[in-house]
Design a protein around this motif. Structure first.
Motif, PDB file in Angstrom:
ATOM      1  N   VAL A   1      -6.365  -0.634   3.481  1.00  0.00           N
ATOM      2  CA  VAL A   1      -6.279  -0.351   2.054  1.00  0.00           C
ATOM      3  C   VAL A   1      -5.985  -1.656   1.325  1.00  0.00           C
ATOM      4  O   VAL A   1      -5.168  -2.457   1.768  1.00  0.00           O
ATOM      5  CB  VAL A   1      -5.157   0.675   1.766  1.00  0.00           C
ATOM      6  CG1 VAL A   1      -5.072   0.997   0.285  1.00  0.00           C
ATOM      7  CG2 VAL A   1      -5.387   1.943   2.574  1.00  0.00           C
TER       8      VAL A   1
ATOM      9  N   TRP B   1      -4.136   3.258  -2.026  1.00  0.00           N
ATOM     10  CA  TRP B   1      -3.526   4.506  -1.572  1.00  0.00           C
ATOM     11  C   TRP B   1      -4.442   5.191  -0.575  1.00  0.00           C
ATOM     12  O   TRP B   1      -5.654   5.286  -0.786  1.00  0.00           O
ATOM     13  CB  TRP B   1      -3.286   5.409  -2.781  1.00  0.00           C
ATOM     14  CG  TRP B   1      -2.662   6.737  -2.498  1.00  0.00           C
ATOM     15  CD1 TRP B   1      -1.778   7.049  -1.513  1.00  0.00           C
ATOM     16  CD2 TRP B   1      -2.868   7.942  -3.241  1.00  0.00           C
ATOM     17  NE1 TRP B   1      -1.411   8.364  -1.585  1.00  0.00           N
ATOM     18  CE2 TRP B   1      -2.063   8.939  -2.650  1.00  0.00           C
ATOM     19  CE3 TRP B   1      -3.642   8.260  -4.350  1.00  0.00           C
ATOM     20  CZ2 TRP B   1      -2.015  10.241  -3.125  1.00  0.00           C
ATOM     21  CZ3 TRP B   1      -3.596   9.565  -4.826  1.00  0.00           C
ATOM     22  CH2 TRP B   1      -2.790  10.543  -4.223  1.00  0.00           C
TER      23      TRP B   1
ATOM     24  N   VAL C   1       0.836  -1.201   0.000  1.00  0.00           N
ATOM     25  CA  VAL C   1       0.000   0.000   0.000  1.00  0.00           C
ATOM     26  C   VAL C   1       0.870   1.250   0.000  1.00  0.00           C
ATOM     27  O   VAL C   1       2.062   1.194   0.305  1.00  0.00           O
ATOM     28  CB  VAL C   1      -0.970   0.044   1.206  1.00  0.00           C
ATOM     29  CG1 VAL C   1      -1.898  -1.147   1.201  1.00  0.00           C
ATOM     30  CG2 VAL C   1      -0.211   0.126   2.506  1.00  0.00           C
ATOM     31  N   ARG C   2       0.240   2.349  -0.316  1.00  0.00           N
ATOM     32  CA  ARG C   2       0.897   3.649  -0.285  1.00  0.00           C
ATOM     33  C   ARG C   2       0.086   4.550   0.639  1.00  0.00           C
ATOM     34  O   ARG C   2      -1.154   4.550   0.584  1.00  0.00           O
ATOM     35  CB  ARG C   2       0.950   4.223  -1.695  1.00  0.00           C
ATOM     36  CG  ARG C   2       1.782   5.456  -1.825  1.00  0.00           C
ATOM     37  CD  ARG C   2       1.979   5.804  -3.285  1.00  0.00           C
ATOM     38  NE  ARG C   2       0.702   6.057  -3.913  1.00  0.00           N
ATOM     39  CZ  ARG C   2       0.492   6.993  -4.819  1.00  0.00           C
ATOM     40  NH1 ARG C   2       1.475   7.744  -5.238  1.00  0.00           N
ATOM     41  NH2 ARG C   2      -0.702   7.173  -5.336  1.00  0.00           N
ATOM     42  N   LEU C   3       0.775   5.308   1.467  1.00  0.00           N
ATOM     43  CA  LEU C   3       0.124   6.209   2.411  1.00  0.00           C
ATOM     44  C   LEU C   3       0.848   7.546   2.374  1.00  0.00           C
ATOM     45  O   LEU C   3       2.063   7.599   2.590  1.00  0.00           O
ATOM     46  CB  LEU C   3       0.158   5.632   3.825  1.00  0.00           C
ATOM     47  CG  LEU C   3      -0.351   6.520   4.941  1.00  0.00           C
ATOM     48  CD1 LEU C   3      -1.830   6.832   4.772  1.00  0.00           C
ATOM     49  CD2 LEU C   3      -0.109   5.872   6.289  1.00  0.00           C
ATOM     50  N   THR C   4       0.116   8.596   2.084  1.00  0.00           N
ATOM     51  CA  THR C   4       0.689   9.940   2.084  1.00  0.00           C
ATOM     52  C   THR C   4       0.199  10.670   3.326  1.00  0.00           C
ATOM     53  O   THR C   4      -1.005  10.743   3.571  1.00  0.00           O
ATOM     54  CB  THR C   4       0.279  10.721   0.818  1.00  0.00           C
ATOM     55  OG1 THR C   4       0.758  10.019  -0.324  1.00  0.00           O
ATOM     56  CG2 THR C   4       0.861  12.120   0.832  1.00  0.00           C
TER      57      THR C   4
ATOM     58  N   ALA D   1       5.436   3.657   1.672  1.00  0.00           N
ATOM     59  CA  ALA D   1       4.961   2.536   0.864  1.00  0.00           C
ATOM     60  C   ALA D   1       5.394   1.254   1.551  1.00  0.00           C
ATOM     61  O   ALA D   1       6.433   1.201   2.206  1.00  0.00           O
ATOM     62  CB  ALA D   1       5.540   2.598  -0.544  1.00  0.00           C
TER      63      ALA D   1
ATOM     64  N   VAL E   1      -4.563   8.740   2.181  1.00  0.00           N
ATOM     65  CA  VAL E   1      -4.001  10.045   2.520  1.00  0.00           C
ATOM     66  C   VAL E   1      -4.486  10.401   3.915  1.00  0.00           C
ATOM     67  O   VAL E   1      -5.633  10.120   4.263  1.00  0.00           O
ATOM     68  CB  VAL E   1      -4.468  11.128   1.518  1.00  0.00           C
ATOM     69  CG1 VAL E   1      -4.113  12.518   2.015  1.00  0.00           C
ATOM     70  CG2 VAL E   1      -3.868  10.888   0.154  1.00  0.00           C
TER      71      VAL E   1
ATOM     72  N   THR F   1       5.367  10.432   1.793  1.00  0.00           N
ATOM     73  CA  THR F   1       4.711   9.221   1.304  1.00  0.00           C
ATOM     74  C   THR F   1       5.465   8.003   1.807  1.00  0.00           C
ATOM     75  O   THR F   1       6.690   7.940   1.758  1.00  0.00           O
ATOM     76  CB  THR F   1       4.631   9.216  -0.241  1.00  0.00           C
ATOM     77  OG1 THR F   1       3.857  10.349  -0.649  1.00  0.00           O
ATOM     78  CG2 THR F   1       3.962   7.951  -0.751  1.00  0.00           C
TER      79      THR F   1
ATOM     80  N   ALA G   1      -6.969   9.513  -3.687  1.00  0.00           N
ATOM     81  CA  ALA G   1      -6.707   8.410  -2.752  1.00  0.00           C
ATOM     82  C   ALA G   1      -8.004   7.681  -2.419  1.00  0.00           C
ATOM     83  O   ALA G   1      -9.065   8.295  -2.281  1.00  0.00           O
ATOM     84  CB  ALA G   1      -6.070   8.942  -1.478  1.00  0.00           C
ATOM     85  N   GLU G   2      -7.908   6.368  -2.265  1.00  0.00           N
ATOM     86  CA  GLU G   2      -9.082   5.553  -1.924  1.00  0.00           C
ATOM     87  C   GLU G   2      -9.653   5.926  -0.565  1.00  0.00           C
ATOM     88  O   GLU G   2     -10.860   5.975  -0.379  1.00  0.00           O
ATOM     89  CB  GLU G   2      -8.689   4.072  -1.873  1.00  0.00           C
ATOM     90  CG  GLU G   2      -8.298   3.466  -3.183  1.00  0.00           C
ATOM     91  CD  GLU G   2      -7.737   2.077  -2.976  1.00  0.00           C
ATOM     92  OE1 GLU G   2      -8.311   1.291  -2.194  1.00  0.00           O
ATOM     93  OE2 GLU G   2      -6.712   1.783  -3.600  1.00  0.00           O
TER      94      GLU G   2
END
Length: 188
Positions: free
Chosen positions: A133, A138, A3-6, A177, A140, A175, A48-49
């Motif tokens: 997620v 993604w 996953v990616r998190l900003t 990941a 945020v 960010t 972002a989701e």
């Protein structure tokens, strides 16, 4: 699951100017102006989701100004500063100099009756590790600068005292990941 998190540090409030411990002030005029000025470069965050924010007024207002409609997350709140909440470091240092020294020297202590720095970092890490997620997704989160700093310590597995050497300016984005317990810092 990758996953990616900003994490986006909230725009400034008046409490940043006089460095008060978590007093939940809303954005000030300069903070609102900064968000509006940065909207074009931050519009992509709305894709972002999942969109979250710390429960403070300035984080909610920053997220709303960016059109994120973020979901408030209690786990993303500032470090609980107990009886020091709403006071400046200068006020606390004048009243309790030895307590401030202990707090700055040992991340396991909380002489203010709130949360220790170590517990705060672990709480933020626990939140990071439980994001729902989907693979490749993604999220945020508009968060307090202190939350961003704690996340950096957790992700890098840095000693807790490293927290004091990290500066998260208003509207700075970070960010991450990876997956729970295996995060990477992504510089974009």
């Amino acid at each position: 699951m990758h996953v990616r998190l900003t994490l986006l540090a909230a725009a400034r409030s008046a409490s940043l100017l006089d460095v008060r411990f978590d007093d939940d002030r809303p954005l000030d005029a300069a903070g609102r102006h900064d968000v509006q000025r940065r909207v074009p470069s931050l519009l992509h965050l709305a894709a972002a989701e999942l969109r979250y924010c710390s429960p403070s007024a300035r984080c909610r207002e920053t997220g709303e100004a960016l059109g994120l409609t973020p979901l408030s997350q209690v786990a993303l709140r500032e470090c609980d500063m107990g009886r020091w909440r709403g006071r400046t470091l200068a006020e606390v240092t004048a009243a309790e100099p030895h307590a401030v020294d202990r707090w700055l020297a040992d991340p396991r202590v909380a002489p203010h009756g709130g949360e220790s720095l170590l517990a705060f970092i672990q709480r933020i890490g626990g939140w990071l590790d439980t994001r729902p997620v989907g693979d490749g997704g993604w999220a945020v989160a508009v968060a307090e600068p202190s939350v961003v700093r704690a996340a950096v310590c957790y992700v890098l597995k840095a000693p807790p005292h490293s927290y004091w050497n990290i500066d998260a300016q208003p509207l700075a984005a970070l960010t991450l990941a990876g997956r729970p317990g295996e995060w990477q810092l992504c510089l974009e």
